[in-house]
Design a protein around this motif. Sequence first.
Motif, PDB file in Angstrom:
ATOM      1  N   ASP A   1       0.814  -1.222   0.000  1.00 35.59           N
ATOM      2  CA  ASP A   1       0.000   0.000   0.000  1.00 35.59           C
ATOM      3  C   ASP A   1       0.848   1.272   0.000  1.00 35.59           C
ATOM      4  O   ASP A   1       0.345   2.347   0.326  1.00 35.59           O
ATOM      5  CB  ASP A   1      -0.956   0.015   1.210  1.00 35.59           C
ATOM      6  N   LYS A   2       2.117   1.143  -0.415  1.00 34.60           N
ATOM      7  CA  LYS A   2       3.006   2.306  -0.346  1.00 34.60           C
ATOM      8  C   LYS A   2       4.067   2.240  -1.438  1.00 34.60           C
ATOM      9  O   LYS A   2       4.596   1.168  -1.740  1.00 34.60           O
ATOM     10  CB  LYS A   2       3.691   2.310   1.030  1.00 34.60           C
ATOM     11  N   ILE A   3       4.357   3.394  -2.005  1.00 39.46           N
ATOM     12  CA  ILE A   3       5.440   3.520  -2.988  1.00 39.46           C
ATOM     13  C   ILE A   3       6.310   4.701  -2.572  1.00 39.46           C
ATOM     14  O   ILE A   3       5.784   5.770  -2.252  1.00 39.46           O
ATOM     15  CB  ILE A   3       4.872   3.783  -4.404  1.00 39.46           C
ATOM     16  N   VAL A   4       7.614   4.493  -2.533  1.00 39.66           N
ATOM     17  CA  VAL A   4       8.562   5.593  -2.350  1.00 39.66           C
ATOM     18  C   VAL A   4       9.438   5.605  -3.595  1.00 39.66           C
ATOM     19  O   VAL A   4       9.992   4.562  -3.970  1.00 39.66           O
ATOM     20  CB  VAL A   4       9.429   5.423  -1.088  1.00 39.66           C
ATOM     21  N   GLN A   5       9.549   6.747  -4.236  1.00 43.25           N
ATOM     22  CA  GLN A   5      10.301   6.805  -5.491  1.00 43.25           C
ATOM     23  C   GLN A   5      10.961   8.164  -5.653  1.00 43.25           C
ATOM     24  O   GLN A   5      10.529   9.148  -5.062  1.00 43.25           O
ATOM     25  CB  GLN A   5       9.376   6.538  -6.676  1.00 43.25           C
ATOM     26  N   THR A   6      12.008   8.201  -6.458  1.00 45.68           N
ATOM     27  CA  THR A   6      12.586   9.473  -6.867  1.00 45.68           C
ATOM     28  C   THR A   6      11.921   9.905  -8.169  1.00 45.68           C
ATOM     29  O   THR A   6      11.342   9.082  -8.902  1.00 45.68           O
ATOM     30  CB  THR A   6      14.105   9.370  -7.059  1.00 45.68           C
ATOM     31  N   PHE A   7      11.999  11.221  -8.442  1.00 46.73           N
ATOM     32  CA  PHE A   7      11.292  11.773  -9.598  1.00 46.73           C
ATOM     33  C   PHE A   7      12.105  12.912 -10.184  1.00 46.73           C
ATOM     34  O   PHE A   7      12.438  13.876  -9.484  1.00 46.73           O
ATOM     35  CB  PHE A   7       9.922  12.298  -9.165  1.00 46.73           C
ATOM     36  N   THR A   8      12.427  12.811 -11.463  1.00 44.36           N
ATOM     37  CA  THR A   8      13.118  13.892 -12.175  1.00 44.36           C
ATOM     38  C   THR A   8      12.473  14.099 -13.536  1.00 44.36           C
ATOM     39  O   THR A   8      12.193  13.133 -14.252  1.00 44.36           O
ATOM     40  CB  THR A   8      14.621  13.555 -12.352  1.00 44.36           C
ATOM     41  N   PHE A   9      12.225  15.365 -13.871  1.00 43.32           N
ATOM     42  CA  PHE A   9      11.826  15.758 -15.226  1.00 43.32           C
ATOM     43  C   PHE A   9      13.128  15.915 -16.005  1.00 43.32           C
ATOM     44  O   PHE A   9      14.030  16.644 -15.576  1.00 43.32           O
ATOM     45  CB  PHE A   9      11.040  17.077 -15.151  1.00 43.32           C
ATOM     46  N   ASP A  10      13.239  15.226 -17.138  1.00 47.33           N
ATOM     47  CA  ASP A  10      14.505  15.214 -17.885  1.00 47.33           C
ATOM     48  C   ASP A  10      14.977  16.621 -18.249  1.00 47.33           C
ATOM     49  O   ASP A  10      16.185  16.859 -18.400  1.00 47.33           O
ATOM     50  CB  ASP A  10      14.374  14.385 -19.171  1.00 47.33           C
ATOM     51  N   GLY A  11      14.032  17.556 -18.401  1.00 48.52           N
ATOM     52  CA  GLY A  11      14.399  18.922 -18.751  1.00 48.52           C
ATOM     53  C   GLY A  11      15.082  19.689 -17.626  1.00 48.52           C
ATOM     54  O   GLY A  11      15.658  20.750 -17.862  1.00 48.52           O
ATOM     55  N   MET A  12      15.005  19.169 -16.394  1.00 51.46           N
ATOM     56  CA  MET A  12      15.662  19.785 -15.242  1.00 51.46           C
ATOM     57  C   MET A  12      16.399  18.688 -14.471  1.00 51.46           C
ATOM     58  O   MET A  12      16.013  18.319 -13.363  1.00 51.46           O
ATOM     59  CB  MET A  12      14.624  20.459 -14.342  1.00 51.46           C
TER      60      MET A  12
END
Lengths: 164, 164
Positions: free
Chosen positions: A92-103
Amino acid sequence: MSAVQTRYTEAAIEADKELPIIRITRDFRGTPAQLMKAHTDPELYARWVGPDATATRIIDWEARDLGSWRYVSTHEGQEFGFHGCFHTVSDDKIVQTFTFDGMPDDVALETLWFEDLGDGTTRLHAQSLCDSFEARDGWLASGMEVGVNDGYAAIDRLLESGEL
Amino acid sequence: MSAVQTRYTEAAIEADKELPIIRITRDFRGTPAQLMKAHTDPELYARWVGPDATATRIIDWEARDLGSWRYVSTHEGQEFGFHGCFHTVSDDKIVQTFTFDGMPDDVALETLWFEDLGDGTTRLHAQSLCDSFEARDGWLASGMEVGVNDGYAAIDRLLESGEL
């Protein structure tokens, strides 16, 4: 006598006052397992994520502890890529990193969890942690609410149609 | 006339006042490439990381964009596991998640970068971002400085001996 309980049929998007965090709360007519599936099954994910006007192509997808993900969204002929790691994928849980390729230097740490409200409704809680208030406020000013609201409405439709 | 420049021959470990961040600054007699190698080569990493009294065994190690890592340190017969993702591994920068297995819900986002000071010295900058001040202050109160200082002194020895 029962208290009136707030239902988030639209996403509440809030800036934390003390921390460089964005919090999102949204209720769905479904189970935590269905919401996890919407966020971990790549074909389903590509069908709902982002603004209605975009089409999403999954490039890499390993929804497991220490896995990774990468997708490209196309909007009016322009491509926008996003990538990150799945740090945790539990029931019931997700931990993730997140990057927009433009930044590429901006990395957010996102935590999603799904709370069973006990009446066929599941509450999605999302927290996005940035390393500065400037980065956080940049996201809030980016028009992100269009993608959030369109995407979650698309999950509503997948739940209603029985496809999820 | 030249300004006196601070040299960090011991690690400066600082709590940010506005953000739930720990910052570490430490100078080494070596190049950014040597410091990157110390942090990305699993055999070298196991030789220096943590307090002197611990022995470290690498379990998984993929030091690349969207790779992952896992190791176990043994101290007086007790095992302490740690794991995370490498989000970014470039020529002079690493962004990774970090979890102590004993506190699986705590995830920090760590950024390390290596600044060439131009006189044979490289400055390590490390930033560890937590999602609450309580979690950040818990790390600061945990005795982490022993592992930091012992580990960086071990890197000094690897540089001096030519093994790095």
